[in-house]
Design a protein around this motif. Sequence first.
Motif, PDB file in Angstrom:
ATOM      1  N   LEU D  49      41.861  31.257  35.286  1.00 61.06           N
ATOM      2  CA  LEU D  49      41.322  30.931  36.608  1.00 61.06           C
ATOM      3  C   LEU D  49      39.948  30.278  36.521  1.00 61.06           C
ATOM      4  O   LEU D  49      39.748  29.154  36.974  1.00 61.06           O
ATOM      5  CB  LEU D  49      41.248  32.184  37.503  1.00 61.06           C
ATOM      6  CG  LEU D  49      42.527  32.607  38.228  1.00 61.06           C
ATOM      7  CD1 LEU D  49      43.088  31.474  39.079  1.00 61.06           C
ATOM      8  CD2 LEU D  49      43.585  33.091  37.245  1.00 61.06           C
ATOM      9  N   LEU D  50      38.993  30.965  35.923  1.00 65.71           N
ATOM     10  CA  LEU D  50      37.604  30.506  35.986  1.00 65.71           C
ATOM     11  C   LEU D  50      37.354  29.327  35.048  1.00 65.71           C
ATOM     12  O   LEU D  50      36.885  28.263  35.463  1.00 65.71           O
ATOM     13  CB  LEU D  50      36.661  31.668  35.661  1.00 65.71           C
ATOM     14  CG  LEU D  50      36.740  32.831  36.681  1.00 65.71           C
ATOM     15  CD1 LEU D  50      35.958  34.039  36.182  1.00 65.71           C
ATOM     16  CD2 LEU D  50      36.219  32.370  38.046  1.00 65.71           C
ATOM     17  N   ARG D  51      37.635  29.504  33.789  1.00 64.09           N
ATOM     18  CA  ARG D  51      37.354  28.438  32.829  1.00 64.09           C
ATOM     19  C   ARG D  51      38.073  27.150  33.217  1.00 64.09           C
ATOM     20  O   ARG D  51      37.501  26.064  33.168  1.00 64.09           O
ATOM     21  CB  ARG D  51      37.808  28.867  31.431  1.00 64.09           C
ATOM     22  CG  ARG D  51      37.512  27.859  30.347  1.00 64.09           C
ATOM     23  CD  ARG D  51      38.373  28.092  29.103  1.00 64.09           C
ATOM     24  NE  ARG D  51      39.789  27.845  29.391  1.00 64.09           N
ATOM     25  CZ  ARG D  51      40.767  27.983  28.513  1.00 64.09           C
ATOM     26  NH1 ARG D  51      40.501  28.397  27.289  1.00 64.09           N
ATOM     27  NH2 ARG D  51      42.020  27.742  28.851  1.00 64.09           N
ATOM     28  N   ASP D  52      39.318  27.276  33.605  1.00 63.60           N
ATOM     29  CA  ASP D  52      40.134  26.083  33.829  1.00 63.60           C
ATOM     30  C   ASP D  52      39.939  25.463  35.208  1.00 63.60           C
ATOM     31  O   ASP D  52      40.364  24.333  35.432  1.00 63.60           O
ATOM     32  CB  ASP D  52      41.619  26.426  33.640  1.00 63.60           C
ATOM     33  CG  ASP D  52      41.961  26.733  32.182  1.00 63.60           C
ATOM     34  OD1 ASP D  52      41.077  26.587  31.320  1.00 63.60           O
ATOM     35  OD2 ASP D  52      43.115  27.114  31.917  1.00 63.60           O
ATOM     36  N   GLN D 116      48.375  27.761  44.769  1.00 64.90           N
ATOM     37  CA  GLN D 116      48.903  27.846  43.403  1.00 64.90           C
ATOM     38  C   GLN D 116      47.992  28.719  42.549  1.00 64.90           C
ATOM     39  O   GLN D 116      48.460  29.573  41.797  1.00 64.90           O
ATOM     40  CB  GLN D 116      49.014  26.429  42.805  1.00 64.90           C
ATOM     41  CG  GLN D 116      49.733  26.398  41.467  1.00 64.90           C
ATOM     42  CD  GLN D 116      48.833  25.867  40.362  1.00 64.90           C
ATOM     43  OE1 GLN D 116      47.911  25.090  40.605  1.00 64.90           O
ATOM     44  NE2 GLN D 116      49.101  26.308  39.142  1.00 64.90           N
ATOM     45  N   LEU D 117      46.692  28.552  42.699  1.00 65.24           N
ATOM     46  CA  LEU D 117      45.761  29.398  41.940  1.00 65.24           C
ATOM     47  C   LEU D 117      45.832  30.845  42.424  1.00 65.24           C
ATOM     48  O   LEU D 117      45.746  31.785  41.628  1.00 65.24           O
ATOM     49  CB  LEU D 117      44.333  28.866  42.070  1.00 65.24           C
ATOM     50  CG  LEU D 117      44.046  27.564  41.317  1.00 65.24           C
ATOM     51  CD1 LEU D 117      42.541  27.263  41.338  1.00 65.24           C
ATOM     52  CD2 LEU D 117      44.532  27.648  39.865  1.00 65.24           C
ATOM     53  N   VAL D 121      46.283  34.304  40.397  1.00 67.58           N
ATOM     54  CA  VAL D 121      45.507  35.533  40.568  1.00 67.58           C
ATOM     55  C   VAL D 121      46.453  36.717  40.720  1.00 67.58           C
ATOM     56  O   VAL D 121      46.274  37.769  40.078  1.00 67.58           O
ATOM     57  CB  VAL D 121      44.578  35.430  41.796  1.00 67.58           C
ATOM     58  CG1 VAL D 121      43.892  36.776  42.053  1.00 67.58           C
ATOM     59  CG2 VAL D 121      43.545  34.326  41.598  1.00 67.58           C
ATOM     60  N   GLU D 122      47.460  36.529  41.540  1.00 66.52           N
ATOM     61  CA  GLU D 122      48.406  37.634  41.736  1.00 66.52           C
ATOM     62  C   GLU D 122      49.092  37.983  40.408  1.00 66.52           C
ATOM     63  O   GLU D 122      49.281  39.161  40.087  1.00 66.52           O
ATOM     64  CB  GLU D 122      49.443  37.254  42.797  1.00 66.52           C
ATOM     65  CG  GLU D 122      50.378  38.416  43.068  1.00 66.52           C
ATOM     66  CD  GLU D 122      51.007  38.355  44.455  1.00 66.52           C
ATOM     67  OE1 GLU D 122      51.313  37.231  44.922  1.00 66.52           O
ATOM     68  OE2 GLU D 122      51.181  39.426  45.072  1.00 66.52           O
TER      69      GLU D 122
END
Lengths: 382, 382, 382, 382
Positions: D49-52, D116-117, D121-122
């Motif tokens: 999530l964060l890096r990408d 989509q993100l 997360v889910e």
Amino acid sequence: MSKFENVRSHSISLIAGLSDADSTAQSMDDASPAKWHLAHTSWFFETFLLRDNVSEYRLFDDDYAFLFNSYYEAEGARHARPERGLLTRPSLQEILDYRAHVDAAMVEAMDGFSSQLLGLVELGLHHEQQHQELLLTDILDLFSRNPIGPSLLEPKPRPAIIDTPLGWIEGASGVQSIGHEGNGFAFDCEGPRHEVMLHPHMIANRPVTNGEWQAFIADGGYRDPRHWLSDGWSWVQEQNIHAPLHWRERDGVTEEFTLQGWREIILCAPVRHISLFEADAYASWADARLPTEAEWEVAAENGLPDIGSVWEWTGSAYRPYPGFQAAEGAVGEYNGKFMSGQFVLKGGSVATPSGHMRHSYRNFFYPHQRWQFTGLRLAKDI
Amino acid sequence: MSKFENVRSHSISLIAGLSDADSTAQSMDDASPAKWHLAHTSWFFETFLLRDNVSEYRLFDDDYAFLFNSYYEAEGARHARPERGLLTRPSLQEILDYRAHVDAAMVEAMDGFSSQLLGLVELGLHHEQQHQELLLTDILDLFSRNPIGPSLLEPKPRPAIIDTPLGWIEGASGVQSIGHEGNGFAFDCEGPRHEVMLHPHMIANRPVTNGEWQAFIADGGYRDPRHWLSDGWSWVQEQNIHAPLHWRERDGVTEEFTLQGWREIILCAPVRHISLFEADAYASWADARLPTEAEWEVAAENGLPDIGSVWEWTGSAYRPYPGFQAAEGAVGEYNGKFMSGQFVLKGGSVATPSGHMRHSYRNFFYPHQRWQFTGLRLAKDI
Amino acid sequence: MSKFENVRSHSISLIAGLSDADSTAQSMDDASPAKWHLAHTSWFFETFLLRDNVSEYRLFDDDYAFLFNSYYEAEGARHARPERGLLTRPSLQEILDYRAHVDAAMVEAMDGFSSQLLGLVELGLHHEQQHQELLLTDILDLFSRNPIGPSLLEPKPRPAIIDTPLGWIEGASGVQSIGHEGNGFAFDCEGPRHEVMLHPHMIANRPVTNGEWQAFIADGGYRDPRHWLSDGWSWVQEQNIHAPLHWRERDGVTEEFTLQGWREIILCAPVRHISLFEADAYASWADARLPTEAEWEVAAENGLPDIGSVWEWTGSAYRPYPGFQAAEGAVGEYNGKFMSGQFVLKGGSVATPSGHMRHSYRNFFYPHQRWQFTGLRLAKDI
Amino acid sequence: MSKFENVRSHSISLIAGLSDADSTAQSMDDASPAKWHLAHTSWFFETFLLRDNVSEYRLFDDDYAFLFNSYYEAEGARHARPERGLLTRPSLQEILDYRAHVDAAMVEAMDGFSSQLLGLVELGLHHEQQHQELLLTDILDLFSRNPIGPSLLEPKPRPAIIDTPLGWIEGASGVQSIGHEGNGFAFDCEGPRHEVMLHPHMIANRPVTNGEWQAFIADGGYRDPRHWLSDGWSWVQEQNIHAPLHWRERDGVTEEFTLQGWREIILCAPVRHISLFEADAYASWADARLPTEAEWEVAAENGLPDIGSVWEWTGSAYRPYPGFQAAEGAVGEYNGKFMSGQFVLKGGSVATPSGHMRHSYRNFFYPHQRWQFTGLRLAKDI
């Protein structure tokens, strides 16, 4: 000649080129010596037919029950499998005498056998045919590990193989039936015949070829973890696998070790001596998948071409069919107890005795094993 | 008959009772097939004498250098030791032909050999004598693992053994000399002869017997950690050791497996097939210790009785003597590189070829190994 | 502060930089957790001094005898060595409490101890000093396996090391004496003092350096079987060894992992973290050999320079001295039972507690072990 | 509190009773340290999530990607699984800081995430819930190996369990549907929903109990090869298995190790910590069989009672559903690559986070594994 004599004498014919030492050595834990195959298949008849049912029968040798039981726990203690290659005695000749002794007693006794006993005889003959194939693959493995590369068979010109382009056949879907039914022989695990639900799919018109496999190698197939099952990737790394078993490069030519010794591969022939892990990785690389056992069997009943040169890995685990019942008694150990961790292969190979192939046959091996003549055929969802 | 022919033909005589399969099987990694021993000893002459020194000599088979090199790194790649039992080809008969080929060439060439080459021939013969003993112990191990217990030799009445009471001999002490000296043959590791300092001690008049060993067992010797070296105690526990190798109880009788098959033990005969760990534990239990190599050798030179029925474990690690120089070239790998982790055994056994024993001989094995004819003799500080 | 308090508090000072988790983890079977070292050394005093001799003493915790016995078979069952790292409880703090409890009882009781018991206390302190060194080497090994490379100690400027050219000192020969004698403390295995016979030889004026080791590597030392003991060559191949433990190349610089983390090697400093196999191969490559234990000890008594930065492998197996008697009772298991398969190291290292080095000290490890601060010094026959 | 914060904080709540050392140790290769679970689940959010996707995000520590990747080959090299217990650094506190860093960034960034993100997360939260269960079973395994038997949780009175007699429910047969469908979350392997063919059968009204298991033991169930799969029989023999994991006899009482420490078993509670091999043997002994995955799932949709206290072994191998497609990218490695050699378990256990159970869930383990809360429910053909 009766079927009994036919099958029994065929086993002998297979070892025509073997020495006493050849027939004794065991190349790995998975394999057995040729001599052991000859003895064990005779032990089956001696034990389950003669000893148990023919009162005047005299055991050929009291030690043989211990030496040549394979895995029938109900039959008591047995010789440790990995030490079969240390049994330099009894000699090959003594085992041949043992076979003659058993055969003579069987031929004499069979006339009086009940139909139930004759069923056991038939089971024994099919059991022996399985061992005929194993005998050949085990000798192949043994000879492959000898740096001088002996051959079991005289080299002879190989039949021309037609180079068939890959094509796709739409499989039957919806409710279908698989499994053995009827009067012919089948092992307990092949039944009962039952309905299965098939989903829309296509199946290839022939197995994957050596030439296609070379493309997989050239494309880095053995080095790309994305194609591999996790256990397969570990296996590839730990065993340093980079080609089918029995392949080597020699002066720019790819050769394979065969029962005729080292020979150049034929590009359009089915690739063989691959594991389920390799088969699955190839299918993933080719944007396809392995057929399930049910898809394969229904397709075979509907005329699937090019069956019988290699055992074809399916994507199905070897598990019991609905309603499966193991046979009673010691022979009931034959199939059911192997139903964990193994995958089903269908069809048959160049080493399968003639008359021993049928569509319902369920061959099974662990996913890393590849010393049999194993290949694959692709399938696809549609 | 020359010494060459004597030694070479003696090897053949040892395998009189072996089949092709017997001569091919390998019972464990430590052992080698009889056929391999026959071939490897011939490879020594072919390689170091004929190939390197006789210009017209033609190799019997180009593959044999790879197959039958044992551990000479300088001689290049070699077949993996644990797979020697898979070499069902070449056959025993082919190896006998190989021997005849080498022998004929040797007999013809030896007349022209320099004294340096004749020294190599002598080394080769002593090397072969070592393998003669190994051939017998390896066959013994192979047959011992066969449930039907084959015998190499015809059973014959055993010579009466005198039941000698345990006695103690005071050993020489102070500055003494050990090691080979003079014109006779010796391996490089047996020299140079050098002074050692011996401390006051006594040494037993004979090896420990089977009867004494039974007392050790009866007293719980295998179950009491106080007697054992730490590595020995781990070995006893992990391998579930509770008697010498090749012992079994049958109807209240203790039997041992021999080259004549299973036989009752003789109480007053030297115990054999024990490891250094067992020897050391026994000595501790008996309030004694193992003699050092130097104590043993000096005692032997002074007439120590009852030498030669079992190799006697000493308490000395196999390490180089002061001033030791390995021989030049590939044959220099013969001894020096094995000088870690092994203990010295002295004397000789029933399987040692006649004429092959000498007091300076340094046999060596790892402390857990016991498939040789190994025993022990006690010593004590005073 | 008494010697007891000195040694005990020094142990605590060593773990100043460790967390509860650091003190609990076990990096390999050969190593133990720091917490375990702290507890085991306390168990020694609690068991052999307090429990057995101080009637009013109350065990700190009944389970600790089981958890923190190391290898004293006479003291009963004990926790499996490879599972020491799973003992997350008791916590480091509880072990520190245990130490305080034992120390308080010891300080109170010691006044009344007989000289025999005071001897046991001294043994316990030397035992603890041994574990102080092991604690440091075990933490070094643990941290070396962590990709983020933690350091136990603050990096500080390293003392300048004088670059001494290799020189040779002629050793004493003929009858000499080694082994402990007199009133000072020594372990049982260091005596009795006894005469040995030394043969003419020279010994190097300093240990082999990192720079010399780089030359060995550059010359292919790790890839040439001629230099290696047979077991060493197998080890090099199987473990893929090509440099001392804890070396790495980073941007063209050779670094070593230390208690201060990764640092560039100092060329003229003694090489360390090498096995006996590597030491022996280096000596062979350098046309020299390892000194024997006796040569080293006599040279040390005669003023051998540069002792004490690395433990120096000798060419001597760890075996008992003439007349050796293990101490009575459980503490007698301390040394004698390890006398197979190991080699003696002499001197001491940067991790050896001050006051713990003496020339008669016999350190011992297996020939493949190298997580200690181990190096070598050359010797030569003359 | 959002679901994200709920799930993330629940992980922290699980380790309330753990020390730094407890959270660092790894009891076996199959298990991971608690600290590692906390870090790895955070690495998922940080990486995918964060890096990408969050340009201003700064990695908490560059080394963590290497340390806390589990098996995503596409994400590059990773720390060797069996060495996770050696990572004493970073400390538990540093990992808690890491979590806080990731959580803060996630809470801030999630508002702007695309659907989509948010789907990723889910996935990450369900992934974390899986690790919550593993964290508990891994701690249970760690504490079970500590002789002092620590407990994670305070002992509290156990709820009364109703002693339900074994009863049989007829399952639906013919064409049925299984697999996930609809808007709720599911892993890729749970779909697509598809038709299966079920054959007439009955399924038990509750799992097998401890009391019933005692009857199996008392009847020699662990010693009778007839009940066992061949691989299971080898496992029982080699591992010396004779009861569920974590059982012991103490003064005539059968106890089990739990997160509250050692407690007496409750006879009418479901047996747990059994392998597929044991489950299959029990079913054979009870003249029954394991349900297939499809039978179980259809029964569950129809109201099968007593689900959720133990994961229930099915007789189905973990293989892909018809039409299965792995997710794109690295997260696609999540399930599909484990589809060889493992069996499906259904339901959930006392350690499964609330809200994480669903009928289509496919848990999977190898047939010998039993450190999870695993049990069984019987089925029968009719």
